[in-house]
Design a protein around this motif. Sequence first.
Motif, short mmCIF file in Angstrom:
data_model
loop_
_atom_site.label_atom_id
_atom_site.label_comp_id
_atom_site.label_asym_id
_atom_site.label_seq_id
_atom_site.Cartn_x
_atom_site.Cartn_y
_atom_site.Cartn_z
N UNK A 47 0.82 -1.21 0.00
CA UNK A 47 0.00 0.00 0.00
C UNK A 47 0.86 1.26 0.00
N UNK A 48 1.94 1.25 0.78
CA UNK A 48 2.83 2.41 0.83
C UNK A 48 3.48 2.62 -0.53
N UNK A 49 3.94 1.56 -1.16
CA UNK A 49 4.59 1.69 -2.46
C UNK A 49 3.60 2.12 -3.54
N UNK A 50 2.34 1.75 -3.38
CA UNK A 50 1.32 2.17 -4.34
C UNK A 50 1.00 3.66 -4.18
N UNK A 51 1.13 4.17 -2.95
CA UNK A 51 0.79 5.56 -2.65
C UNK A 51 2.02 6.43 -2.38
N UNK A 52 3.17 5.98 -2.76
CA UNK A 52 4.40 6.72 -2.50
C UNK A 52 5.57 5.77 -2.59
N UNK A 53 6.14 5.41 -1.43
CA UNK A 53 7.23 4.44 -1.46
C UNK A 53 8.16 4.56 -0.28
N UNK A 54 9.33 3.96 -0.45
CA UNK A 54 10.34 3.94 0.61
C UNK A 54 11.62 4.60 0.12
N UNK A 55 12.35 5.15 1.08
CA UNK A 55 13.58 5.86 0.77
C UNK A 55 14.61 5.55 1.85
N UNK A 56 15.86 5.36 1.44
CA UNK A 56 16.93 5.09 2.40
C UNK A 56 18.27 5.49 1.80
N UNK A 57 19.23 5.73 2.66
CA UNK A 57 20.61 5.95 2.20
C UNK A 57 21.45 4.68 2.39
N UNK A 58 20.85 3.64 2.98
CA UNK A 58 21.62 2.46 3.38
C UNK A 58 21.63 1.39 2.30
N UNK A 59 22.76 0.72 2.20
CA UNK A 59 22.95 -0.37 1.24
C UNK A 59 22.18 -1.62 1.68
N UNK A 60 22.13 -2.57 0.79
CA UNK A 60 21.45 -3.83 1.10
C UNK A 60 22.17 -4.62 2.18
N UNK A 61 23.42 -4.27 2.45
CA UNK A 61 24.20 -4.95 3.48
C UNK A 61 23.96 -4.36 4.87
N UNK A 62 23.15 -3.29 4.95
CA UNK A 62 22.92 -2.60 6.23
C UNK A 62 21.71 -3.16 6.95
N UNK A 63 21.86 -3.38 8.23
CA UNK A 63 20.77 -3.82 9.10
C UNK A 63 20.24 -2.63 9.90
N UNK A 64 19.05 -2.75 10.49
CA UNK A 64 18.49 -1.64 11.28
C UNK A 64 19.20 -1.48 12.63
N UNK A 65 20.48 -1.14 12.57
CA UNK A 65 21.26 -0.94 13.79
C UNK A 65 20.88 0.39 14.45
N UNK A 66 21.11 0.47 15.74
CA UNK A 66 20.68 1.62 16.53
C UNK A 66 21.18 2.94 15.96
N UNK A 67 22.46 3.00 15.58
CA UNK A 67 23.01 4.26 15.09
C UNK A 67 22.42 4.70 13.76
N UNK A 68 21.85 3.75 13.02
CA UNK A 68 21.27 4.09 11.72
C UNK A 68 20.01 4.95 11.85
N UNK A 69 19.32 4.83 12.98
CA UNK A 69 18.05 5.55 13.13
C UNK A 69 18.28 7.06 13.26
N UNK A 70 19.37 7.46 13.90
CA UNK A 70 19.67 8.89 13.99
C UNK A 70 19.98 9.44 12.61
N UNK A 71 20.74 8.68 11.81
CA UNK A 71 21.03 9.10 10.44
C UNK A 71 19.76 9.15 9.62
N UNK A 72 18.88 8.18 9.84
CA UNK A 72 17.59 8.18 9.15
C UNK A 72 16.79 9.44 9.49
N UNK A 73 16.84 9.85 10.77
CA UNK A 73 16.05 10.99 11.23
C UNK A 73 16.43 12.29 10.54
N UNK A 74 17.68 12.43 10.14
CA UNK A 74 18.09 13.67 9.49
C UNK A 74 17.47 13.78 8.09
N UNK A 75 17.19 12.64 7.46
CA UNK A 75 16.50 12.67 6.16
C UNK A 75 15.05 13.07 6.36
N UNK A 76 14.42 12.50 7.38
CA UNK A 76 13.03 12.84 7.70
C UNK A 76 12.89 14.34 7.93
#
Length: 363
Positions: A192-221
């Motif tokens: 549903x999200x992809x049909x109405x918009x989508x997903x965005x990330x700076x992380x490679x396929x080798x990246x897991x949802x590690x704690x430090x990644x969320x702060x980096x994610x927040x700066x994009x938001x």
Amino acid sequence: MTEQDLFYLLALQRVEGVGDIMAKKLLTHCGSAEAVFKTKTTQLAAIDGVGSILLRNLKNQAVFDKANAELEFIRTNEINVVHFQGENYPERLKHCIDGPLLLFTSGKIDLKNRKIISIVGTRQITSYGTEFCRKLIADLAPLDPIIVSGFAYGVDIVAHQLAIEHNLQTIGIVAHGLNQIYPKTHKKYVAKVEENGGFMTEFWSTSNPDKENFVRRNRIVAGMSEATIVIESADRGGSLITANIANDYNRDVFAVPGRVTDKYSQGCNNLIKTQKANVLTSAADLVYILNWDIQTKTKPVQKQLFVTLDDDEQKVYDYLLKTGKEVMDIIALRCDFPNLQDFRNAIEYGIERRDSAFAGEVI
């Protein structure tokens, strides 16, 4: 951006010691990512911040193997990749010094000429927060904003769902590669999200949802949005980090006030108290402070150009249209009326037609 350009940009990202800011410095100096790897060491050493360790790391050939592997993933999964100077890169994020070098996206994201707001908050959203979010998005829906959030539990997923409910574009900014979903229970919302918009990330396929990644994610938001809205938050939490980043980026921040005794209103109340956020009590607050132009769509009133009048009525109508107003005796004289009753009937209809013409109404 050609595939070769992408390959070298991916390789540059894998050089130890090269973050987004340094990568942009190198690209500005050398002209391209490929040129960075082919520029002489003496020339690179002249760039501010480039030392002997970084120069040595730029000679590490292992980065090309990693770039090849990621490029293959991008090809296979038809991932869209946006360069920080590209047309499809979020316009406001271009002005953030630490904005990502590359963004990987999926879905049907369209950022052109759109109002973009981010909605964030606690993962333990209350009924108060849910209802406020529901009314806020419903009231903003006619303005067709893009709703950005982090696809997490609580406020995030509620915001995404309500955006979809109102046919608004919504974008989930994730803290990992596009080869996985976090949290896993939200997999049911992906289509549903992809049909109405989508997903965005700076992380490679080798990246897991590690704690430090969320702060980096927040700066994009925070960086890609015109304003960040905090629906509910305890006195600590990721949404407050997003709000602080938004302030650093000189973006507008809004917080929903709550009772001083409510745990998940403490963060919002503190943002307001310390003047780090505007008070948000309704969609009208947001529209007013952001100075969004609202043009009320009203159906234009069409004049009725062709009206059938008899000769006497036409005389009075033409006279009143010309003079605007006159005493009845003078009108009777000028229009040559021998019969008083005929005159009264004509005068009443003439006045009615004159006023209608001035008002642009249809009779």
